[in-house]
Design an enzyme around this catalytic site. Structure first.
Site, short mmCIF file in Angstrom:
data_model
loop_
_atom_site.label_atom_id
_atom_site.label_comp_id
_atom_site.label_asym_id
_atom_site.label_seq_id
_atom_site.Cartn_x
_atom_site.Cartn_y
_atom_site.Cartn_z
CB SER A 138 6.82 -13.49 55.25
OG SER A 138 7.37 -14.04 53.82
CE1 TYR A 151 9.29 -8.94 53.53
CE2 TYR A 151 9.77 -11.37 53.56
CZ TYR A 151 8.80 -10.32 53.61
OH TYR A 151 7.26 -10.64 53.57
#
Length: 265
Positions: A138, A151
């Site tokens: 990401s 995350y």
């Protein structure tokens, strides 16, 4: 000389980026095993892709389930590509309000799943002297402040694992790389932007309006990059950002050279 068609394992393969990767592999003449807990969507995609694909209900955080995916792939031949794509947003909120169990579950879903896919991918591919590992990271793996705490931590761990494993496996003809998408049009992003997971078209419009280029990143964009990395035999240990220049690198510099007035003016 063209590369032979792939036999690939895709975790989190039923929807979104995973499904787009599976379609890309099959479109190139390959075969794919889809692992996911979304049984209805996974079986539907396998039917769509025909005999070149099969679906296995599998928890990417389970070593036994991960091994089952590779066993299923053996019916197509030797595995030569592993796409570790399983994941979820996980726990959100303030740090002091985050429960330890939720933090551990998030790390399992986002990091342990990649570790297991890589571990068994290497075990299958090392003896044959060829193969590619591709993780879905990401933009939050290369810069803080772009996602929830756990995350972000997990995606940083994925990037670190990719770089470390790349060093180990290079002498054996294997590669490890990662794609790092920004906000990507999918059922997941549709839910996050408040349009509901079924309203992907509306999510496209919303993400387009937030993009500096006016065009959002799609699952197909990410899949194309992932597939490229699986074929790029001299690219190893890389994390490729796919965000149209929105977050990493940032687009704030346009205030200085792109015709947008400088904030101080």
């Amino acid at each position: 000389m063209s590369d032979p068609a792939q036999v690939a394992v895709v975790t989190g393969g039923a929807r979104g980026i995973g499904a787009a990767i599976a379609r890309r592999v099959v479109a190139a003449g390959g075969h794919v095993v889809l692992g996911d807990l979304a049984v209805e969507q996974g079986e539907s995609l396998a039917r769509e892709l025909g005999p070149a694909a099969c679906f296995v209900a599998a928890d990417a955080t389970s070593e036994a389930d991960t091994m089952t995916l590779f066993d299923a792939a053996s019916s197509y031949g030797a595995v030569d590509a592993v796409y570790a794509n399983a994941g979820a947003v996980g726990v959100t909120g303030l740090l002091e309000g985050t429960a330890v169990d939720d933090a551990r579950a998030t790390m399992d879903r986002l990091f342990t799943s990649v570790f297991l896919a890589f571990k068994h991918g290497v075990a299958h591919m090392r003896p044959q002297g060829r193969g590619a590992l591709v993780a879905t990271a990401s933009v939050a793996s290369v810069r803080g402040g772009l996602g929830p705490h756990l995350y972000t931590a997990a995606k940083h761990a994925v990037k670190g694992l990719v770089e470390s494993v790349a060093v180990e496996i290079a002498p054996y003809g294997l590669t490890a790389n990662a794609v790092a998408p920004g906000a990507t049009v999918s059922s997941l992003s549709a839910g996050l932007v408040g349009t509901g997971p079924a309203d992907v078209e509306r999510a496209y419009e919303q993400l387009a309006s937030r993009s500096s280029s006016g065009v959002p990143t799609t699952s197909e964009d990410v899949a194309e990059a992932a597939y490229f990395l699986s074929r790029a035999h001299r690219v190893n240990g890389a994390t490729v950002v796919i965000d149209g220049g929105d977050a990493v690198p940032g687009s704030a510099g346009r205030a200085y050279y792109g015709g947008v007035p400088h904030p101080a003016s």
